[in-house]
Enzyme design. Structure first.
Site, mmCIF file in Angstrom:
data_model
loop_
_atom_site.group_PDB
_atom_site.id
_atom_site.type_symbol
_atom_site.label_atom_id
_atom_site.label_comp_id
_atom_site.label_asym_id
_atom_site.label_seq_id
_atom_site.Cartn_x
_atom_site.Cartn_y
_atom_site.Cartn_z
ATOM 1 N NE ARG A 116 -26.332 52.549 18.438
ATOM 2 C CZ ARG A 116 -25.756 53.716 18.227
ATOM 3 N NH1 ARG A 116 -25.336 54.434 19.241
ATOM 4 N NH2 ARG A 116 -25.590 54.170 16.993
ATOM 5 C CG LEU A 124 -27.844 42.105 18.128
ATOM 6 C CD1 LEU A 124 -29.127 42.023 17.318
ATOM 7 C CD2 LEU A 124 -26.642 41.807 17.255
ATOM 8 C CG HIS A 125 -23.740 47.565 21.630
ATOM 9 N ND1 HIS A 125 -23.076 46.364 21.657
ATOM 10 C CD2 HIS A 125 -22.783 48.527 21.652
ATOM 11 C CE1 HIS A 125 -21.775 46.587 21.709
ATOM 12 N NE2 HIS A 125 -21.567 47.893 21.701
ATOM 13 N NE ARG A 126 -19.211 47.283 16.756
ATOM 14 C CZ ARG A 126 -18.292 47.892 17.499
ATOM 15 N NH1 ARG A 126 -18.194 47.629 18.793
ATOM 16 N NH2 ARG A 126 -17.486 48.774 16.961
#
Length: 357
Positions: free
Chosen positions: A233, A198-200
Site C-alpha cells: 500500500r 508504515l501502512h496506515r
C-alpha cells in the site's frame, strides 16, 4: 466429530492462527478447516508467511482480493456463506480485527453457528478507524471471547459482555516464541540501527503527511541507519506521489521489499528501535524489549505502553525519544509466555463438548 473453521485473510491473522490450528490438527477428535479469505493477496503477505510459519496450506481460498471495506466484507460474507450452506461447522474461530474477521463472524452468526473471537476486547475508542468498528461488532456477536490482557476484559465489561470471556494471553507471542526456539540466525541486513514500517491510511494516503515523514526520516538518518521494508500500500502511494527518487537519495536509509515473518523478527531482535504504525509490531517489540515509537494518536494495545516498550509519538519527538529510551527496562506482561494457544485449546475443548451434535 466436531468441525471447526479457522478463518484468516491477512498477515496478522495467519500469525495468530498458526499456533492454535497446529494444536487442533494434532488432536484427532476434531475436524479443522483452514480458510483463507484472500484479503491480503500480495504473495509476501499471504503465501510466503503461511510457509514461513510452517502453517499448512489453506483448505479453501475465497480469493476476495483488493477493494473497499464494504466490498471486502460483502465478498467474504457471500463466498463464505456458500461454504456454510454446503455444511455447517460446530464453531467458527475468527482472529483480530480485519474485514475478514467481522465478515466471517456475521456470516456464521446469521447461519446459527457459534463464533469464537481470538484477540477480543481491544479498543482505541476511535470509531474513525475501520478496525475499531470491526472489533466492536465482532465482540458483540461472539459466543466465546479470548483476550490478550486484563485491559480487554475491562473493556468488554463496560459493554456488558461478561459471559464466556477468558483472559488467555497474546497468541501472537506464541508464534514469536516458537520461532526463536528453533532459530538463532543473523539478520540479512547488518549494521542497521532501527526499522521503520508504515501502512496506515493516516500516514501514507496523504502526500503532505507522507512528505512530512520523509522530512523527518532525513533528520533521523543523519545519526541512525534505518531499514524501511515497504508495504504494498505504501509503495503504491510512493509511486503515486512521485517520492521514490527522494527516498532513494536519503543516506543511511535502506529501502527493501516486505520482509518475510522470520526475516522481520530476526531484524527486529537485532535492531535498537522501531518506528511503526502497526498494531502487532507494538506487541512484538514490547516482548523483545525494543523501544517502539508508534506514529498514531491512539492504540488499542495500551498494555504495550503501561508495561511494554511502546510510546505514541509525534514525528517531531521521535529523534529525542530514541536517544532517551534506548536503555529503558521493560516489565514482564502476564501470560505473554508462548502458551496462549494451549490455554485456548483447553477452553474450547470443554466448550465444544457442551454443544449438541
Amino acid at each position: 466429530m466436531k468441525t471447526i473453521h479457522f478463518i484468516g485473510g491477512a498477515r496478522p491473522n495467519f500469525i495468530k492462527i498458526a499456533p492454535l490450528i497446529k494444536i487442533f490438527d494434532k488432536e484427532k477428535s476434531f475436524n479443522s478447516l483452514f480458510i483463507n479469505t484472500g484479503q491480503h493477496y500480495d504473495k509476501a503477505l499471504s503465501e510466503n508467511i503461511i510457509k514461513d510459519l510452517n502453517l499448512r496450506k489453506p483448505d479453501l481460498n475465497l480469493g476476495i482480493g483488493s477493494g473497499s471495506h464494504i466490498y471486502q466484507i460483502s465478498e467474504v460474507m457471500i463466498k463464505y456463506e456458500r461454504i456454510l450452506l454446503r455444511g455447517k461447522p460446530d464453531l467458527v474461530v475468527v482472529f483480530g480485527d480485519v474485514n475478514s474477521t467481522i465478515a466471517a463472524a456475521l456470516a456464521a452468526k446469521k447461519n446459527g453457528i457459534k463464533v469464537a473471537h481470538v484477540e477480543a476486547g481491544l479498543r482505541c475508542y476511535d470509531d474513525n478507524l475501520p478496525e475499531e468498528v470491526n472489533r466492536r461488532l465482532t465482540d458483540s456477536i461472539s459466543d466465546i471471547l479470548f483476550t490478550p490482557s486484563k485491559n480487554e476484559n475491562l473493556n468488554l465489561k463496560k459493554e456488558n459482555i461478561t459471559k464466556n470471556v477468558f483472559f488467555v494471553g497474546n497468541i501472537m507471542i506464541d508464534s514469536l516464541v516458537s520461532f526463536f526456539k528453533k532459530n538463532n540466525v543473523k539478520p540479512n541486513f547488518s549494521n542497521i540501527d532501527g526499522l521503520i514500517t508504515l501502512h496506515r491510511p493516516e500516514n501514507v494516503d496523504e502526500k503532505s503527511k507522507f512528505e512530512s515523514i520523509l522530512k523527518n526520516l532525513e533528520k533521523w538518518t543523519k545519526k541512525y541507519r534505518i531499514l524501511f521494508p515497504i508495504h504494498p500500500r505504501t509503495k503504491k502511494n510512493i509511486i503515486k506521489f512521485k517520492l521514490l527518487k527522494r527516498l532513494k537519495k536519503i543516506n543511511n536509509l535502506n529501502l527493501v521489499s516486505p520482509l518475510s515473518y522470520s526475516e522481520f523478527l530476526i531484524q527486529l531482535k537485532d535492531s535498537k528501535f522501531i518506528i511503526t504504525d502497526s498494531g502487532g509490531i507494538q506487541e512484538e517489540a514490547s516482548f523483545l524489549g525494543k523501544p517502539c515509537f508508534t506514529l498514531r494518536k491512539n492504540t488499542e494495545r495500551p498494555v504495550t505502553i503501561t508495561m511494554g516498550s511502546n510510546k505514541l509519538v509525534k514525528l517531531s519527538d521521535v529523534k529525542t525519544l530514541i536517544n532517551k529510551d534506548l536503555k529503558q527496562k521493560m516489565k514482564k506482561i502476564p501470560k505473554w509466555d508462548g502458551q496462549t494457544a494451549e490455554r485456548i485449546f483447553e477452553i474450547l475443548k470443554i466448550y465444544l463438548s457442551t454443544l449438541k451434535l
